[in-house]
Every structure is written in structure tokens, then in C-alpha cells.
Design an enzyme around this catalytic site. Structure first.
Site, PDB file in Angstrom:
ATOM      1  N   GLU A  38       0.811  -1.206   0.000  1.00  0.00           N
ATOM      2  CA  GLU A  38       0.000   0.000   0.000  1.00  0.00           C
ATOM      3  C   GLU A  38       0.853   1.270   0.000  1.00  0.00           C
ATOM      4  O   GLU A  38       0.455   2.296  -0.540  1.00  0.00           O
ATOM      5  CB  GLU A  38      -0.953   0.005   1.203  1.00  0.00           C
ATOM      6  CG  GLU A  38      -1.836   1.238   1.322  1.00  0.00           C
ATOM      7  CD  GLU A  38      -2.697   1.483   0.093  1.00  0.00           C
ATOM      8  OE1 GLU A  38      -3.059   2.663  -0.149  1.00  0.00           O
ATOM      9  OE2 GLU A  38      -3.023   0.514  -0.628  1.00  0.00           O
ATOM     10  N   HIS A  49       3.663   1.666  -1.671  1.00  0.00           N
ATOM     11  CA  HIS A  49       3.968   1.889  -3.087  1.00  0.00           C
ATOM     12  C   HIS A  49       2.729   2.390  -3.835  1.00  0.00           C
ATOM     13  O   HIS A  49       2.823   3.280  -4.689  1.00  0.00           O
ATOM     14  CB  HIS A  49       4.457   0.596  -3.742  1.00  0.00           C
ATOM     15  CG  HIS A  49       5.744   0.069  -3.182  1.00  0.00           C
ATOM     16  ND1 HIS A  49       5.805  -1.081  -2.435  1.00  0.00           N
ATOM     17  CD2 HIS A  49       7.006   0.539  -3.260  1.00  0.00           C
ATOM     18  CE1 HIS A  49       7.059  -1.306  -2.088  1.00  0.00           C
ATOM     19  NE2 HIS A  49       7.811  -0.344  -2.567  1.00  0.00           N
ATOM     20  N   GLN A  72      22.960  -2.785  -4.484  1.00  0.00           N
ATOM     21  CA  GLN A  72      22.542  -2.257  -3.185  1.00  0.00           C
ATOM     22  C   GLN A  72      22.685  -3.269  -2.058  1.00  0.00           C
ATOM     23  O   GLN A  72      22.513  -2.924  -0.898  1.00  0.00           O
ATOM     24  CB  GLN A  72      21.081  -1.795  -3.235  1.00  0.00           C
ATOM     25  CG  GLN A  72      20.864  -0.554  -4.056  1.00  0.00           C
ATOM     26  CD  GLN A  72      19.406  -0.160  -4.153  1.00  0.00           C
ATOM     27  OE1 GLN A  72      18.897   0.087  -5.229  1.00  0.00           O
ATOM     28  NE2 GLN A  72      18.709  -0.088  -3.029  1.00  0.00           N
ATOM     29  N   GLN A 114       9.187   9.032   2.009  1.00  0.00           N
ATOM     30  CA  GLN A 114       9.977   9.605   3.088  1.00  0.00           C
ATOM     31  C   GLN A 114      10.480   8.558   4.068  1.00  0.00           C
ATOM     32  O   GLN A 114      11.354   8.860   4.883  1.00  0.00           O
ATOM     33  CB  GLN A 114       9.148  10.653   3.840  1.00  0.00           C
ATOM     34  CG  GLN A 114       8.915  11.921   3.038  1.00  0.00           C
ATOM     35  CD  GLN A 114       8.111  12.960   3.798  1.00  0.00           C
ATOM     36  OE1 GLN A 114       7.471  12.646   4.800  1.00  0.00           O
ATOM     37  NE2 GLN A 114       8.135  14.185   3.325  1.00  0.00           N
ATOM     38  N   SER A 142       6.564  -1.802   4.775  1.00  0.00           N
ATOM     39  CA  SER A 142       7.835  -2.175   4.170  1.00  0.00           C
ATOM     40  C   SER A 142       7.701  -3.555   3.561  1.00  0.00           C
ATOM     41  O   SER A 142       6.980  -4.415   4.101  1.00  0.00           O
ATOM     42  CB  SER A 142       8.954  -2.180   5.215  1.00  0.00           C
ATOM     43  OG  SER A 142      10.143  -2.768   4.694  1.00  0.00           O
TER      44      SER A 142
END
Length: 331
Positions: free
Chosen positions: A35, A37, A64, A152, A189
Site C-alpha cells: 500500500e 507503493h 545495493q 519519506q 515495508s
């Protein structure tokens, strides 16, 4: 695999061949869309309007991931990602292969995050931000984005991307979108899916710590504002004394140190210290209050925007979270 409305593309030339009347607004992801994204994509749709185009990139960037990190375990759910992107308003999903992004193998020339990328996340994950900036730069070129949106929640990543765009004169606008949270406060996440029920319960300590710091900050700023209303130094001192007596039982720290970053950190750290005794425990990596322009620690006389950031492990899962805070003028 693609839907009738959202095109799934794998080659840069396919994306370059698409025509548009308005701006191309890009949302970069490593897949496993949730959600958070979807909120980014919906915001991108609003920004692009009817004439613009929204492109979601899905690419698990090997640069990464350091030794021992979860590159192989990272979830890959492209079919579900395309559906989520379509429902949120994306026109295209660009899911290139590793060979498409890094033809000829890993790049010899890469971006460097510099000193700003060596703190906090960079100290815990050496080379992570160099790899992140390298792929963001490449995807900005491959997508020819006019606007790119980032969440953020990854505050240091966002700050470094903004710095790269400014320092290297990229012709793109970077837009930040607020963190999306579960009803209980846990920041969304892709790594949350690794948490067991017990681990997820412990993980709530991260957001509780941030909220404790935010509440301490709000109390301090309220004291600051009330004191500033008094016209003279003597009256101002009396106002502080009276307000301090009224608030002492509720927030002694805020009264003793109005406006202090150290007090904000102390409130958050108390929650995390207690979380070390949970089962399973929360193992703190860092807690910091930083200036988003360079991610240096803020001092006692700091004024302006700041970020209260935390990272910790719960079980084998490493989680990050942060809150923005604004510090007013000195008393």
C-alpha cells in the site's frame, strides 16, 4: 502477464518509443509492492494528470546488497506488482533484467554517495548508497523522467537522491511522499512479510520510539511558544515557571530542557531501551536526530527541519523508520 491497461515493458527502447503529451512521472521500486507503493503511484497519477504518463519501475538492484544481505531472499512478485500498479493508476511497469540495466556486467563507473552516504545506513551497509545512486541515475536516464517520486520512509536515500540531482544538474524534479503506516503505527515495508507474529509485535517499538520523541518535541515547542508570548524577560520567566509547574508531572524533561534535541532523543531511546527486554528483543542499530541536508547530527541550538531516524533488527529482519520534526527559534 500485463493487464489490458497497464503495459509491462522489459526494454529501455520499448519505454523510449512511448509517446506522451504531458510529463512522465516515475515511481522506482524493487517490487513486492504494498500500500505504501500504491500511495506513491496514486500521487504520481495525480501529478501526471490526464495528459501525463505514470511509469513504475520494478528492479531488484544487486549493487545495493552487501555480503550476507537478502538479495536472493528478496521477494519477487512481478505479476502481483503489475496488478497493484494498474489499480493505482500506472500506465506502464518497466521491469528490466540485470543485463538491460548493467550490460556487460557490473559497471566500472559508479556514483559515489560521499561523506553523506557513510553515516547511519551507510555505516551499517557499506557501499549501499553508491549502488542505490548508481541505479537511480541509470533509471532516470532509461525512463527519461520529468518527475520522480520517493517515499519519506527511506529518508537518507531521499536526501542523497536530492543531493545527486542538485549537485550533478539532473533535469528532473524529486518529490517526497509521506510514509504510509499500518493502523498500529508500523511503517509499511516489503521486509515486514519476514516478521513472525511475535516479531511484528516487537517491531512496533520502532514507531513507538519515534512517536515518543515527537510527543516530547511537541511539548517542548508548546513551552517555547507560550514563553515567546510574554513581552518581557521577567514576565517570560514567570510564564515558564508557571507553565513548568503545571506540566511538571506530565513531562518533567520537557520543562527542564525546552526545545532540546537531546531531550527528544532521550524520550525515543527510553522506549528502545525497554524494547531490548521484549521477546523477541529489538536490537538497536542506531537512533539519530539529523539535518536532512547532510544527515549530520543536530545540535542544541538547531533550528529548522530535522529527521528523527531509527534502525533495528527484530529476529533476522532489519527495519528502518523516521519522522520529520521542525525546531523553532531559541527562547
Amino acid at each position: 502477464m500485463s493487464s489490458s491497461n497497464t503495459r509491462l515493458l522489459h526494454k529501455g527502447e520499448e519505454l523510449r518509443a512511448r509517446t506522451r503529451a504531458g510529463q512522465r512521472v516515475v515511481v522506482m521500486t524493487m517490487g513486492a509492492l504494498h500500500e505504501g507503493h500504491a500511495t506513491l503511484v496514486r500521487t504520481a497519477r495525480e501529478r501526471a494528470g490526464d495528459d501525463g504518463e505514470v511509469v513504475v519501475t520494478v528492479f531488484v538492484n544487486p549493487l545495493q546488497f552487501g555480503a550476507g544481505e537478502d538479495l536472493d531472499r528478496y521477494p519477487r512478485t512481478l505479476e502481483a506488482d503489475v496488478k497493484i500498479a494498474e489499480q493505482a493508476g500506472a500506465d506502464a511497469v518497466f521491469a528490466p533484467s540485470v543485463d538491460e540495466v548493467y550490460p556487460g556486467g557490473q559497471p566500472q563507473v559508479r556514483m559515489s554517495a560521499g561523506p553523506m552516504g557513510e553515516r547511519l545506513e551507510g555505516a551499517s551497509r557499506p557501499g549501499h548508497f553508491d549502488g542505490m545512486l548508481t541505479v537511480v541515475a541509470k533509471l532516470l536516464h532509461l525512463t527519461r523522467a520529468d518527475v520522480a517520486l520517493f517515499g519519506q520512509k527511506d529518508a537518507q536515500q531521499l536526501a542523497l537522491i536530492r543531493r545527486m540531482v542538485r549537485d550533478l544538474n539532473f533535469d528532473v524534479e524529486i518529490v517526497a511522499v509521506p510514509t504510509v503506516r499500518e493502523p498500529d503505527g508500523l511503517a509499511l515495508s516489503s521486509r515486514n512479510r519476514y516478521l513472525s507474529t511475535e516479531e511484528r509485535r516487537s517491531a512496533l517499538a520502532l514507531s513507538r520510539a519515534l512517536f515518543a520523541g515527537r510527543d516530547r518535541h511537541a511539548a517542548q515547542e508548546a513551552l517555547r511558544a507560550r514563553a515567546a508570548e510574554s513581552p518581557t524577560t521577567r514576565a517570560r520567566a514567570r510564564a515558564l515557571d508557571a507553565l513548568g509547574e503545571a506540566r511538571a508531572a506530565a513531562d518533567a524533561h520537557a520543562v527542564a530542557s525546552p526545545g532540546g534535541p537531546a531531550s527528544v532523543l532521550a524520550a525515543a531511546r527510553q522506549v528502545l531501551d525497554e524494547a531490548r527486554r521484549l521477546r523477541p528483543p529489538v536490537e538497536l542499530d542506531y537512533l539519530a536526530l539529523v539535518d536532512p541536508s547532510d544527515f549530520g547530527d543536530v545540535r542544541g541550538d538547531f533550528e529548522g527541519e530535522a529527521v528523527l531516524a531509527v534502525a533495528a533488527r527484530v529476529g533476522t529482519t532489519r527495519l528502518i523508520d523516521n519522522l520529520p520534526l521542525t525546531f523553532g527559534g531559541r527562547l
